[in-house]
Motif scaffolding. Structure first.
Motif, PDB file in Angstrom:
ATOM      1  N   MET A  70       0.934  -1.047  -0.245  1.00  0.00           N
ATOM      2  CA  MET A  70      -0.022  -0.184   0.074  1.00  0.00           C
ATOM      3  C   MET A  70       0.772   1.376   0.163  1.00  0.00           C
ATOM      4  SD  MET A  70      -2.793   1.246   2.802  1.00  0.00           S
ATOM      5  CE  MET A  70      -4.037  -0.264   2.261  1.00  0.00           C
ATOM      6  N   PRO A  71       0.754   2.167  -0.958  1.00  0.00           N
ATOM      7  CA  PRO A  71       1.350   3.321  -0.914  1.00  0.00           C
ATOM      8  C   PRO A  71       1.400   4.300   0.352  1.00  0.00           C
ATOM      9  CG  PRO A  71      -0.652   3.540  -2.287  1.00  0.00           C
ATOM     10  CD  PRO A  71      -0.464   2.280  -1.944  1.00  0.00           C
ATOM     11  N   PRO A  72       2.015   5.211   0.462  1.00  0.00           N
ATOM     12  CA  PRO A  72       1.829   6.020   1.740  1.00  0.00           C
ATOM     13  C   PRO A  72       0.638   7.035   1.475  1.00  0.00           C
ATOM     14  CG  PRO A  72       3.707   6.786   0.318  1.00  0.00           C
ATOM     15  CD  PRO A  72       3.393   5.297  -0.065  1.00  0.00           C
ATOM     16  N   ARG A  73       0.114   7.638   2.459  1.00  0.00           N
ATOM     17  CA  ARG A  73      -1.063   8.112   2.190  1.00  0.00           C
ATOM     18  C   ARG A  73      -0.857   9.657   2.518  1.00  0.00           C
ATOM     19  NH1 ARG A  73      -6.623   6.017   4.500  1.00  0.00           N
ATOM     20  NH2 ARG A  73      -7.311   7.738   3.279  1.00  0.00           N
ATOM     21  N   ALA A  74      -1.242  10.655   1.980  1.00  0.00           N
ATOM     22  CA  ALA A  74      -1.169  11.956   2.153  1.00  0.00           C
ATOM     23  C   ALA A  74      -2.434  12.194   3.192  1.00  0.00           C
ATOM     24  CB  ALA A  74      -1.394  12.976   0.838  1.00  0.00           C
ATOM     25  N   HIS A  75      -2.581  13.522   3.679  1.00  0.00           N
ATOM     26  CA  HIS A  75      -3.554  14.018   4.532  1.00  0.00           C
ATOM     27  C   HIS A  75      -4.731  14.015   3.707  1.00  0.00           C
ATOM     28  CE1 HIS A  75      -1.039  14.960   8.004  1.00  0.00           C
ATOM     29  NE2 HIS A  75      -0.303  15.729   7.389  1.00  0.00           N
ATOM     30  N   PRO A  76      -6.130  13.491   4.095  1.00  0.00           N
ATOM     31  CA  PRO A  76      -7.156  13.308   3.475  1.00  0.00           C
ATOM     32  C   PRO A  76      -7.674  14.715   2.839  1.00  0.00           C
ATOM     33  CG  PRO A  76      -7.255  11.949   5.441  1.00  0.00           C
ATOM     34  CD  PRO A  76      -6.241  12.803   5.482  1.00  0.00           C
ATOM     35  N   HIS A  77      -7.407  15.781   3.379  1.00  0.00           N
ATOM     36  CA  HIS A  77      -7.944  16.973   2.797  1.00  0.00           C
ATOM     37  C   HIS A  77      -7.216  17.539   1.852  1.00  0.00           C
ATOM     38  CE1 HIS A  77      -4.884  18.600   5.696  1.00  0.00           C
ATOM     39  NE2 HIS A  77      -4.733  19.630   4.840  1.00  0.00           N
ATOM     40  N   LEU A  78      -5.900  16.942   1.477  1.00  0.00           N
ATOM     41  CA  LEU A  78      -5.215  17.116   0.304  1.00  0.00           C
ATOM     42  C   LEU A  78      -5.432  16.157  -0.892  1.00  0.00           C
ATOM     43  CD1 LEU A  78      -1.639  17.353   2.000  1.00  0.00           C
ATOM     44  CD2 LEU A  78      -3.173  19.391   1.589  1.00  0.00           C
ATOM     45  N   LEU A  79      -6.451  15.275  -0.947  1.00  0.00           N
ATOM     46  CA  LEU A  79      -6.437  14.413  -1.982  1.00  0.00           C
ATOM     47  C   LEU A  79      -7.303  14.948  -3.033  1.00  0.00           C
ATOM     48  CD1 LEU A  79      -7.043  10.928   0.088  1.00  0.00           C
ATOM     49  CD2 LEU A  79      -4.849  12.105  -0.731  1.00  0.00           C
ATOM     50  N   ASP A  80      -8.312  15.763  -2.896  1.00  0.00           N
ATOM     51  CA  ASP A  80      -8.773  16.276  -3.849  1.00  0.00           C
ATOM     52  C   ASP A  80      -8.699  17.882  -3.871  1.00  0.00           C
ATOM     53  OD1 ASP A  80      -9.995  17.407  -1.556  1.00  0.00           O
ATOM     54  OD2 ASP A  80     -12.122  17.208  -2.304  1.00  0.00           O
ATOM     55  N   LEU A  81      -7.332  18.144  -3.654  1.00  0.00           N
ATOM     56  CA  LEU A  81      -6.886  19.572  -3.829  1.00  0.00           C
ATOM     57  C   LEU A  81      -6.750  19.625  -5.332  1.00  0.00           C
ATOM     58  CD1 LEU A  81      -6.185  21.949  -1.910  1.00  0.00           C
ATOM     59  CD2 LEU A  81      -3.818  21.435  -2.051  1.00  0.00           C
ATOM     60  N   PRO A  82      -7.400  20.760  -6.047  1.00  0.00           N
ATOM     61  CA  PRO A  82      -7.081  21.222  -7.524  1.00  0.00           C
ATOM     62  C   PRO A  82      -5.752  21.801  -7.810  1.00  0.00           C
ATOM     63  CG  PRO A  82      -8.238  22.811  -6.323  1.00  0.00           C
ATOM     64  CD  PRO A  82      -8.173  21.980  -5.444  1.00  0.00           C
ATOM     65  N   ILE A  83      -5.478  21.598  -8.983  1.00  0.00           N
ATOM     66  CA  ILE A  83      -4.175  22.148  -9.299  1.00  0.00           C
ATOM     67  C   ILE A  83      -4.432  23.516 -10.023  1.00  0.00           C
ATOM     68  CG2 ILE A  83      -2.209  21.943 -11.101  1.00  0.00           C
ATOM     69  CD1 ILE A  83      -2.459  19.177 -10.670  1.00  0.00           C
ATOM     70  N   LEU A  84      -3.481  24.568  -9.578  1.00  0.00           N
ATOM     71  CA  LEU A  84      -3.938  25.855 -10.065  1.00  0.00           C
ATOM     72  C   LEU A  84      -3.989  26.040 -11.793  1.00  0.00           C
ATOM     73  CD1 LEU A  84      -4.347  29.169  -9.204  1.00  0.00           C
ATOM     74  CD2 LEU A  84      -1.656  29.063  -9.683  1.00  0.00           C
ATOM     75  N   PRO A  85      -5.043  26.273 -12.216  1.00  0.00           N
ATOM     76  CA  PRO A  85      -5.000  26.263 -13.725  1.00  0.00           C
ATOM     77  C   PRO A  85      -4.157  27.495 -14.192  1.00  0.00           C
ATOM     78  CG  PRO A  85      -6.979  27.472 -12.751  1.00  0.00           C
ATOM     79  CD  PRO A  85      -6.214  26.834 -11.865  1.00  0.00           C
ATOM     80  N   ILE A  86      -3.419  27.360 -15.457  1.00  0.00           N
ATOM     81  CA  ILE A  86      -2.518  28.358 -15.838  1.00  0.00           C
ATOM     82  C   ILE A  86      -3.023  28.554 -17.496  1.00  0.00           C
ATOM     83  CG2 ILE A  86      -0.511  28.153 -14.550  1.00  0.00           C
ATOM     84  CD1 ILE A  86       0.738  26.608 -16.481  1.00  0.00           C
ATOM     85  N   GLY A  87      -2.662  29.664 -18.032  1.00  0.00           N
ATOM     86  CA  GLY A  87      -2.932  29.904 -19.162  1.00  0.00           C
ATOM     87  C   GLY A  87      -2.144  29.072 -20.501  1.00  0.00           C
ATOM     88  N   GLU A  88      -2.472  28.951 -21.509  1.00  0.00           N
ATOM     89  CA  GLU A  88      -1.816  28.295 -22.643  1.00  0.00           C
ATOM     90  C   GLU A  88      -0.474  29.243 -22.906  1.00  0.00           C
ATOM     91  OE1 GLU A  88      -2.181  25.449 -23.724  1.00  0.00           O
ATOM     92  OE2 GLU A  88      -4.334  24.917 -22.971  1.00  0.00           O
ATOM     93  N   SER A  89       0.568  28.664 -23.320  1.00  0.00           N
ATOM     94  CA  SER A  89       1.701  29.316 -23.673  1.00  0.00           C
ATOM     95  C   SER A  89       2.090  28.949 -25.335  1.00  0.00           C
ATOM     96  CB  SER A  89       2.838  29.057 -22.877  1.00  0.00           C
ATOM     97  OG  SER A  89       3.307  27.598 -22.829  1.00  0.00           O
ATOM     98  N   SER A  90       1.530  28.080 -25.921  1.00  0.00           N
ATOM     99  CA  SER A  90       1.724  27.666 -27.266  1.00  0.00           C
ATOM    100  C   SER A  90       0.315  27.278 -27.950  1.00  0.00           C
ATOM    101  CB  SER A  90       2.529  26.612 -27.351  1.00  0.00           C
ATOM    102  OG  SER A  90       1.895  25.348 -26.403  1.00  0.00           O
ATOM    103  N   ALA A  91       0.505  27.025 -29.244  1.00  0.00           N
ATOM    104  CA  ALA A  91      -0.685  26.846 -30.014  1.00  0.00           C
ATOM    105  C   ALA A  91      -0.265  26.177 -31.154  1.00  0.00           C
ATOM    106  CB  ALA A  91      -1.496  28.154 -30.625  1.00  0.00           C
ATOM    107  N   PRO A  92      -0.227  24.738 -31.263  1.00  0.00           N
ATOM    108  CA  PRO A  92       0.254  24.033 -32.318  1.00  0.00           C
ATOM    109  C   PRO A  92      -0.579  24.607 -33.671  1.00  0.00           C
ATOM    110  CG  PRO A  92      -0.250  22.556 -30.430  1.00  0.00           C
ATOM    111  CD  PRO A  92      -0.893  24.009 -30.170  1.00  0.00           C
ATOM    112  N   GLY A  93       0.533  24.371 -34.735  1.00  0.00           N
ATOM    113  CA  GLY A  93       0.097  24.520 -36.061  1.00  0.00           C
ATOM    114  C   GLY A  93      -0.212  26.131 -36.221  1.00  0.00           C
ATOM    115  N   THR A  94       0.487  27.331 -35.331  1.00  0.00           N
ATOM    116  CA  THR A  94       0.315  28.395 -35.747  1.00  0.00           C
ATOM    117  C   THR A  94       1.954  29.035 -35.823  1.00  0.00           C
ATOM    118  OG1 THR A  94       0.223  29.003 -33.079  1.00  0.00           O
ATOM    119  CG2 THR A  94      -1.697  28.899 -34.488  1.00  0.00           C
ATOM    120  N   LYS A  95       2.125  30.009 -36.568  1.00  0.00           N
ATOM    121  CA  LYS A  95       3.340  30.387 -36.865  1.00  0.00           C
ATOM    122  C   LYS A  95       3.714  31.552 -35.872  1.00  0.00           C
ATOM    123  CE  LYS A  95       3.356  29.434 -41.903  1.00  0.00           C
ATOM    124  NZ  LYS A  95       3.657  29.878 -43.286  1.00  0.00           N
ATOM    125  N   ARG A  96       3.020  32.222 -35.303  1.00  0.00           N
ATOM    126  CA  ARG A  96       3.162  33.313 -34.501  1.00  0.00           C
ATOM    127  C   ARG A  96       2.196  33.267 -33.364  1.00  0.00           C
ATOM    128  NH1 ARG A  96       0.901  38.543 -36.994  1.00  0.00           N
ATOM    129  NH2 ARG A  96      -0.983  37.289 -36.425  1.00  0.00           N
TER     130      ARG A  96
END
Length: 367
Positions: free
Chosen positions: A1-27
Protein backbone atom coordinates in the motif's frame (compact mmCIF):
# COMPACT_ATOMS: atom_id res chain seq x y z
CA UNK A 1 0.00 0.00 0.00
CA UNK A 2 1.44 3.43 -0.93
CA UNK A 3 1.90 6.10 1.74
CA UNK A 4 -1.20 8.25 2.27
CA UNK A 5 -1.31 12.02 2.19
CA UNK A 6 -3.56 13.92 4.56
CA UNK A 7 -7.17 13.30 3.45
CA UNK A 8 -7.91 17.01 2.98
CA UNK A 9 -5.20 17.15 0.28
CA UNK A 10 -6.46 14.29 -1.88
CA UNK A 11 -8.98 16.33 -3.89
CA UNK A 12 -6.96 19.56 -3.94
CA UNK A 13 -7.13 21.15 -7.42
CA UNK A 14 -4.08 22.19 -9.40
CA UNK A 15 -3.89 25.92 -10.10
CA UNK A 16 -4.93 26.40 -13.75
CA UNK A 17 -2.60 28.43 -15.95
CA UNK A 18 -3.00 29.90 -19.40
CA UNK A 19 -1.72 28.38 -22.62
CA UNK A 20 1.75 29.35 -23.80
CA UNK A 21 1.69 27.64 -27.20
CA UNK A 22 -0.76 26.87 -29.99
CA UNK A 23 0.19 23.99 -32.31
CA UNK A 24 -0.01 24.79 -35.99
CA UNK A 25 0.40 28.56 -35.63
CA UNK A 26 3.45 30.42 -36.89
CA UNK A 27 3.17 33.38 -34.53
CA UNK A 28 2.15 33.50 -30.87
CA UNK A 29 0.66 36.57 -29.19
CA UNK A 30 0.92 35.61 -25.48
CA UNK A 31 -1.95 37.38 -23.71
CA UNK A 32 -3.01 34.60 -21.32
CA UNK A 33 -0.85 34.93 -18.21
CA UNK A 34 -0.61 38.65 -17.38
CA UNK A 35 3.11 38.70 -18.06
CA UNK A 36 4.96 41.95 -18.70
CA UNK A 37 5.34 42.87 -22.34
CA UNK A 38 8.82 44.27 -21.72
CA UNK A 39 11.83 42.13 -20.83
CA UNK A 40 13.78 42.89 -17.65
CA UNK A 41 15.51 46.25 -17.74
CA UNK A 42 19.09 46.45 -18.98
CA UNK A 43 20.30 47.07 -15.42
CA UNK A 44 18.47 44.00 -14.13
CA UNK A 45 19.89 41.84 -16.90
CA UNK A 46 23.40 43.12 -16.25
CA UNK A 47 23.06 42.45 -12.51
CA UNK A 48 21.87 38.89 -13.24
CA UNK A 49 24.86 38.22 -15.49
CA UNK A 50 27.28 39.45 -12.82
CA UNK A 51 25.57 37.28 -10.19
CA UNK A 52 26.11 34.23 -12.38
CA UNK A 53 29.86 34.73 -12.07
CA UNK A 54 29.65 33.91 -8.35
CA UNK A 55 26.84 31.34 -8.53
CA UNK A 56 29.15 28.74 -7.01
CA UNK A 57 28.44 30.39 -3.64
CA UNK A 58 25.16 30.20 -1.72
CA UNK A 59 22.94 33.28 -1.94
CA UNK A 60 22.10 35.58 0.95
CA UNK A 61 19.52 34.10 3.28
CA UNK A 62 18.74 37.45 4.91
CA UNK A 63 18.02 39.30 1.64
CA UNK A 64 19.20 42.44 3.41
CA UNK A 65 20.32 44.38 0.34
CA UNK A 66 17.11 43.67 -1.55
CA UNK A 67 15.04 44.62 1.49
CA UNK A 68 16.88 47.93 1.75
CA UNK A 69 16.25 48.65 -1.93
CA UNK A 70 12.56 47.77 -1.62
CA UNK A 71 12.22 49.95 1.47
CA UNK A 72 13.75 52.93 -0.33
CA UNK A 73 11.53 52.51 -3.39
CA UNK A 74 8.25 51.99 -1.50
CA UNK A 75 8.91 54.10 1.60
CA UNK A 76 8.58 51.26 4.10
CA UNK A 77 10.77 50.00 6.95
CA UNK A 78 13.15 47.27 5.73
CA UNK A 79 12.51 45.45 9.02
CA UNK A 80 8.92 44.99 7.85
CA UNK A 81 9.88 43.36 4.54
CA UNK A 82 9.98 39.61 3.93
CA UNK A 83 11.08 38.26 0.53
CA UNK A 84 9.67 35.09 -0.97
CA UNK A 85 9.97 32.82 -3.97
CA UNK A 86 7.25 34.80 -5.70
CA UNK A 87 4.42 36.25 -3.62
CA UNK A 88 2.80 32.82 -4.04
CA UNK A 89 5.25 31.33 -1.54
CA UNK A 90 4.25 33.94 1.01
CA UNK A 91 0.53 33.33 0.38
CA UNK A 92 1.04 29.64 1.11
CA UNK A 93 3.10 30.29 4.23
CA UNK A 94 0.58 32.78 5.63
CA UNK A 95 -2.21 30.26 5.17
CA UNK A 96 -0.20 27.52 6.85
CA UNK A 97 0.93 29.77 9.71
CA UNK A 98 -2.39 31.42 10.52
CA UNK A 99 -5.07 28.90 9.51
CA UNK A 100 -5.58 25.20 10.03
CA UNK A 101 -8.10 22.41 10.43
CA UNK A 102 -11.46 23.79 11.48
CA UNK A 103 -10.59 27.38 10.56
CA UNK A 104 -12.07 29.51 7.77
CA UNK A 105 -10.43 31.79 5.22
CA UNK A 106 -12.49 34.38 3.32
CA UNK A 107 -11.81 34.85 -0.38
CA UNK A 108 -13.53 36.82 -3.13
CA UNK A 109 -15.82 34.71 -5.31
CA UNK A 110 -13.90 35.90 -8.37
CA UNK A 111 -10.54 36.26 -6.60
CA UNK A 112 -7.19 34.63 -7.29
CA UNK A 113 -7.66 30.85 -7.20
CA UNK A 114 -4.41 30.17 -5.36
CA UNK A 115 -5.93 31.67 -2.20
CA UNK A 116 -8.43 28.84 -1.90
CA UNK A 117 -5.82 26.21 -2.77
CA UNK A 118 -3.53 27.46 0.01
CA UNK A 119 -6.39 27.61 2.49
CA UNK A 120 -7.35 24.02 1.74
CA UNK A 121 -3.70 22.95 1.80
CA UNK A 122 -3.54 24.26 5.36
CA UNK A 123 -6.70 22.33 6.22
CA UNK A 124 -8.91 25.43 6.45
CA UNK A 125 -12.20 25.94 4.64
CA UNK A 126 -12.37 28.67 2.00
CA UNK A 127 -15.47 30.85 2.33
CA UNK A 128 -16.38 32.86 -0.76
CA UNK A 129 -17.62 36.43 -0.61
CA UNK A 130 -19.95 37.25 -3.49
CA UNK A 131 -18.65 40.08 -5.65
CA UNK A 132 -20.42 43.42 -5.48
CA UNK A 133 -21.72 45.52 -8.37
CA UNK A 134 -23.30 44.63 -11.69
CA UNK A 135 -21.85 43.02 -14.82
CA UNK A 136 -20.35 46.37 -15.81
CA UNK A 137 -18.40 46.89 -12.59
CA UNK A 138 -17.85 43.78 -10.48
CA UNK A 139 -15.54 44.19 -7.50
CA UNK A 140 -14.51 42.42 -4.31
CA UNK A 141 -17.61 42.09 -2.12
CA UNK A 142 -16.58 43.97 1.02
CA UNK A 143 -19.94 43.70 2.77
CA UNK A 144 -20.32 40.07 1.72
CA UNK A 145 -16.90 39.36 3.24
CA UNK A 146 -17.88 41.07 6.50
CA UNK A 147 -21.13 39.11 6.58
CA UNK A 148 -19.12 35.88 6.15
CA UNK A 149 -16.94 36.48 9.22
CA UNK A 150 -17.44 33.95 12.02
CA UNK A 151 -15.44 33.02 15.13
CA UNK A 152 -13.63 30.53 12.87
CA UNK A 153 -12.35 33.21 10.47
CA UNK A 154 -8.58 33.58 10.51
CA UNK A 155 -7.63 35.33 7.25
CA UNK A 156 -9.25 37.48 4.58
CA UNK A 157 -7.43 37.41 1.23
CA UNK A 158 -8.21 40.53 -0.80
CA UNK A 159 -6.51 40.97 -4.17
CA UNK A 160 -6.39 44.66 -5.02
CA UNK A 161 -6.59 45.25 -7.96
CA UNK A 162 -8.54 42.03 -8.29
CA UNK A 163 -7.46 39.20 -10.58
CA UNK A 164 -9.28 38.51 -12.92
CA UNK A 165 -11.67 41.47 -12.62
CA UNK A 166 -9.13 44.29 -12.83
CA UNK A 167 -11.31 46.48 -10.59
CA UNK A 168 -10.14 47.80 -7.23
CA UNK A 169 -11.17 48.74 -3.71
CA UNK A 170 -10.72 52.44 -2.94
CA UNK A 171 -8.65 53.84 -0.07
CA UNK A 172 -11.64 54.85 2.06
CA UNK A 173 -13.42 51.54 1.52
CA UNK A 174 -10.25 49.58 2.29
CA UNK A 175 -9.64 51.34 5.59
CA UNK A 176 -13.31 51.11 6.57
CA UNK A 177 -13.28 47.39 5.78
CA UNK A 178 -10.23 46.75 7.94
CA UNK A 179 -11.85 48.74 10.75
CA UNK A 180 -14.91 46.47 10.72
CA UNK A 181 -12.94 43.21 10.72
CA UNK A 182 -12.21 41.60 14.10
CA UNK A 183 -8.73 42.48 15.34
CA UNK A 184 -7.62 38.84 15.35
CA UNK A 185 -8.44 38.35 11.65
CA UNK A 186 -5.42 38.86 9.41
CA UNK A 187 -6.14 40.93 6.29
CA UNK A 188 -3.82 39.94 3.44
CA UNK A 189 -3.88 42.39 0.53
CA UNK A 190 -2.40 40.89 -2.61
CA UNK A 191 -1.01 43.84 -4.57
CA UNK A 192 0.52 41.87 -7.44
CA UNK A 193 -0.92 44.45 -9.85
CA UNK A 194 -0.74 47.50 -7.59
CA UNK A 195 2.18 48.98 -9.54
CA UNK A 196 -0.14 49.40 -12.54
CA UNK A 197 -2.85 51.30 -10.64
CA UNK A 198 -3.33 54.97 -11.50
CA UNK A 199 -6.65 55.80 -9.80
CA UNK A 200 -6.28 58.74 -7.42
CA UNK A 201 -8.13 56.93 -4.64
CA UNK A 202 -6.18 53.68 -4.94
CA UNK A 203 -4.25 52.66 -1.83
CA UNK A 204 -2.01 49.57 -1.75
CA UNK A 205 -2.55 49.30 2.01
CA UNK A 206 0.91 50.00 3.41
CA UNK A 207 -0.56 52.59 5.76
CA UNK A 208 -2.62 49.87 7.41
CA UNK A 209 0.55 47.86 8.02
CA UNK A 210 2.33 50.87 9.50
CA UNK A 211 -0.68 51.64 11.70
CA UNK A 212 -0.52 48.15 13.20
CA UNK A 213 -3.88 47.08 11.79
CA UNK A 214 -3.08 43.36 11.49
CA UNK A 215 -2.59 43.70 7.74
CA UNK A 216 -0.06 42.25 5.30
CA UNK A 217 0.55 43.71 1.84
CA UNK A 218 2.03 41.47 -0.86
CA UNK A 219 3.90 42.64 -3.96
CA UNK A 220 5.76 40.93 -6.77
CA UNK A 221 8.56 41.43 -9.27
CA UNK A 222 6.76 39.18 -11.77
CA UNK A 223 4.54 41.80 -13.36
CA UNK A 224 5.63 45.38 -14.07
CA UNK A 225 9.31 44.56 -13.45
CA UNK A 226 9.24 41.75 -16.03
CA UNK A 227 10.95 39.21 -13.76
CA UNK A 228 8.29 36.47 -13.72
CA UNK A 229 10.88 33.84 -14.62
CA UNK A 230 13.01 34.63 -11.56
CA UNK A 231 10.22 34.23 -8.97
CA UNK A 232 10.61 37.05 -6.46
CA UNK A 233 7.89 38.55 -4.30
CA UNK A 234 7.75 40.34 -0.99
CA UNK A 235 5.51 41.11 1.93
CA UNK A 236 5.20 44.30 3.97
CA UNK A 237 4.03 43.09 7.35
CA UNK A 238 3.82 43.93 11.07
CA UNK A 239 6.70 42.77 13.25
CA UNK A 240 4.76 39.83 14.67
CA UNK A 241 4.01 38.48 11.19
CA UNK A 242 7.56 39.10 9.98
CA UNK A 243 8.83 37.03 12.91
CA UNK A 244 6.56 34.12 12.00
CA UNK A 245 7.36 34.25 8.29
CA UNK A 246 11.09 34.31 8.97
CA UNK A 247 10.70 31.15 11.04
CA UNK A 248 8.78 29.18 8.41
CA UNK A 249 10.48 30.52 5.25
CA UNK A 250 12.86 28.07 3.62
CA UNK A 251 16.50 29.28 3.89
CA UNK A 252 17.97 30.10 0.51
CA UNK A 253 14.54 30.42 -1.11
CA UNK A 254 15.87 33.04 -3.56
CA UNK A 255 18.80 32.49 -5.91
CA UNK A 256 21.68 34.95 -6.12
CA UNK A 257 20.63 35.80 -9.67
CA UNK A 258 17.06 36.55 -8.57
CA UNK A 259 18.23 38.74 -5.69
CA UNK A 260 20.64 40.73 -7.86
CA UNK A 261 18.20 41.32 -10.70
CA UNK A 262 15.37 42.33 -8.36
CA UNK A 263 17.57 44.74 -6.45
CA UNK A 264 18.65 46.43 -9.67
CA UNK A 265 15.11 46.55 -11.01
CA UNK A 266 13.49 48.09 -7.93
CA UNK A 267 15.99 50.94 -8.02
CA UNK A 268 14.62 52.01 -11.42
CA UNK A 269 11.32 53.57 -10.47
CA UNK A 270 11.46 55.79 -13.54
CA UNK A 271 11.27 52.62 -15.63
CA UNK A 272 8.28 51.46 -13.58
CA UNK A 273 6.53 54.79 -14.10
CA UNK A 274 7.07 54.61 -17.85
CA UNK A 275 5.73 51.07 -18.05
CA UNK A 276 2.69 52.05 -15.98
CA UNK A 277 1.88 54.92 -18.34
CA UNK A 278 2.32 52.76 -21.44
CA UNK A 279 0.16 50.00 -19.99
CA UNK A 280 -2.63 52.44 -19.20
CA UNK A 281 -2.59 53.97 -22.67
CA UNK A 282 -2.52 50.66 -24.59
CA UNK A 283 -5.03 48.97 -22.26
CA UNK A 284 -7.59 51.76 -22.41
CA UNK A 285 -7.33 52.10 -26.19
CA UNK A 286 -7.89 48.36 -26.65
CA UNK A 287 -10.86 48.40 -24.26
CA UNK A 288 -12.41 51.36 -26.07
CA UNK A 289 -12.11 49.54 -29.42
CA UNK A 290 -13.76 46.40 -28.05
CA UNK A 291 -16.63 48.43 -26.68
CA UNK A 292 -17.11 50.73 -29.67
CA UNK A 293 -16.42 48.31 -32.54
CA UNK A 294 -17.85 45.07 -31.13
CA UNK A 295 -20.20 46.04 -28.31
CA UNK A 296 -18.25 43.98 -25.76
CA UNK A 297 -18.54 44.59 -22.03
CA UNK A 298 -15.11 45.43 -20.63
CA UNK A 299 -14.65 45.99 -16.91
CA UNK A 300 -12.71 49.15 -16.03
CA UNK A 301 -9.23 47.94 -15.15
CA UNK A 302 -6.44 49.22 -12.95
CA UNK A 303 -4.19 46.35 -14.00
CA UNK A 304 -2.37 44.91 -17.01
CA UNK A 305 -5.34 42.87 -18.19
CA UNK A 306 -9.00 43.23 -19.10
CA UNK A 307 -12.05 41.09 -18.33
CA UNK A 308 -13.94 40.93 -21.62
CA UNK A 309 -17.48 39.64 -22.20
CA UNK A 310 -18.98 39.29 -25.71
CA UNK A 311 -22.56 40.58 -25.99
CA UNK A 312 -25.45 38.13 -26.07
CA UNK A 313 -25.92 38.77 -29.79
CA UNK A 314 -22.30 38.13 -30.76
CA UNK A 315 -21.64 35.39 -33.31
CA UNK A 316 -19.22 33.72 -30.87
CA UNK A 317 -19.57 33.12 -27.15
CA UNK A 318 -16.52 33.22 -24.88
CA UNK A 319 -15.65 29.55 -25.38
CA UNK A 320 -15.86 29.75 -29.16
CA UNK A 321 -13.96 33.03 -29.21
CA UNK A 322 -11.20 31.49 -27.10
CA UNK A 323 -10.81 28.58 -29.53
CA UNK A 324 -10.96 30.86 -32.55
CA UNK A 325 -8.28 33.16 -31.17
CA UNK A 326 -6.04 30.22 -30.34
CA UNK A 327 -6.26 29.11 -33.97
CA UNK A 328 -5.02 32.60 -34.86
CA UNK A 329 -2.13 32.31 -32.38
CA UNK A 330 -3.65 34.81 -29.94
CA UNK A 331 -3.62 33.22 -26.49
CA UNK A 332 -6.11 34.54 -23.95
CA UNK A 333 -7.57 33.05 -20.75
CA UNK A 334 -11.02 31.44 -20.35
CA UNK A 335 -12.64 32.37 -17.05
CA UNK A 336 -14.76 29.31 -16.29
CA UNK A 337 -12.55 28.36 -13.29
CA UNK A 338 -13.24 31.84 -11.87
CA UNK A 339 -17.04 31.39 -12.11
CA UNK A 340 -17.14 33.71 -15.14
CA UNK A 341 -17.80 31.28 -18.03
CA UNK A 342 -19.12 34.01 -20.34
CA UNK A 343 -15.90 36.05 -20.14
CA UNK A 344 -12.26 36.00 -21.20
CA UNK A 345 -9.28 37.66 -19.54
CA UNK A 346 -6.95 39.35 -22.00
CA UNK A 347 -3.53 40.52 -20.87
CA UNK A 348 -2.18 43.82 -22.16
CA UNK A 349 0.67 43.33 -24.60
CA UNK A 350 2.49 45.81 -26.79
CA UNK A 351 0.56 48.23 -28.96
CA UNK A 352 1.34 46.04 -31.97
CA UNK A 353 0.21 42.88 -30.17
CA UNK A 354 -3.07 44.44 -29.12
CA UNK A 355 -3.69 45.56 -32.70
CA UNK A 356 -3.14 41.99 -33.88
CA UNK A 357 -5.44 40.71 -31.12
CA UNK A 358 -8.19 43.15 -32.08
CA UNK A 359 -7.96 42.16 -35.73
CA UNK A 360 -8.09 38.48 -34.73
CA UNK A 361 -11.19 39.02 -32.61
CA UNK A 362 -12.91 40.78 -35.50
CA UNK A 363 -11.92 37.95 -37.84
CA UNK A 364 -13.27 35.29 -35.50
CA UNK A 365 -16.46 37.28 -34.99
CA UNK A 366 -16.81 37.74 -38.74
CA UNK A 367 -16.84 41.52 -38.49
Amino acid sequence: MPPRAHPHLLDLPILPIGESSAPGTKRIIPLANNEATEPPSAAAQDAARKAMAVANFYPSVTHSELKQAIAAAYDVDPAGVVCGNGSSEIIALLAQAYAGLGDEVIIGRHGYLYFSICARMAGAAPVYAVSSGDANHLSFGLQAALDAVTPKTRIVFLDNPCNPLGTYVSRDDLWAFRGKLPEDVLLVIDGAYADYATAEDFDPGDGLVLAGKNTVVLRTFSKIYGLAGLRVGWAHAPASVVEVLNKVMRPGNLSGVSLAASEAAVKEQDVVAGRRETNQRVRDAFAASLEADLGYTVLPSQSNFLLVTPPAGASKNAAALYQGLMAEGVLVRPMGPYQLPDSLRISVGTEEEMGIALDAIKKVEGV
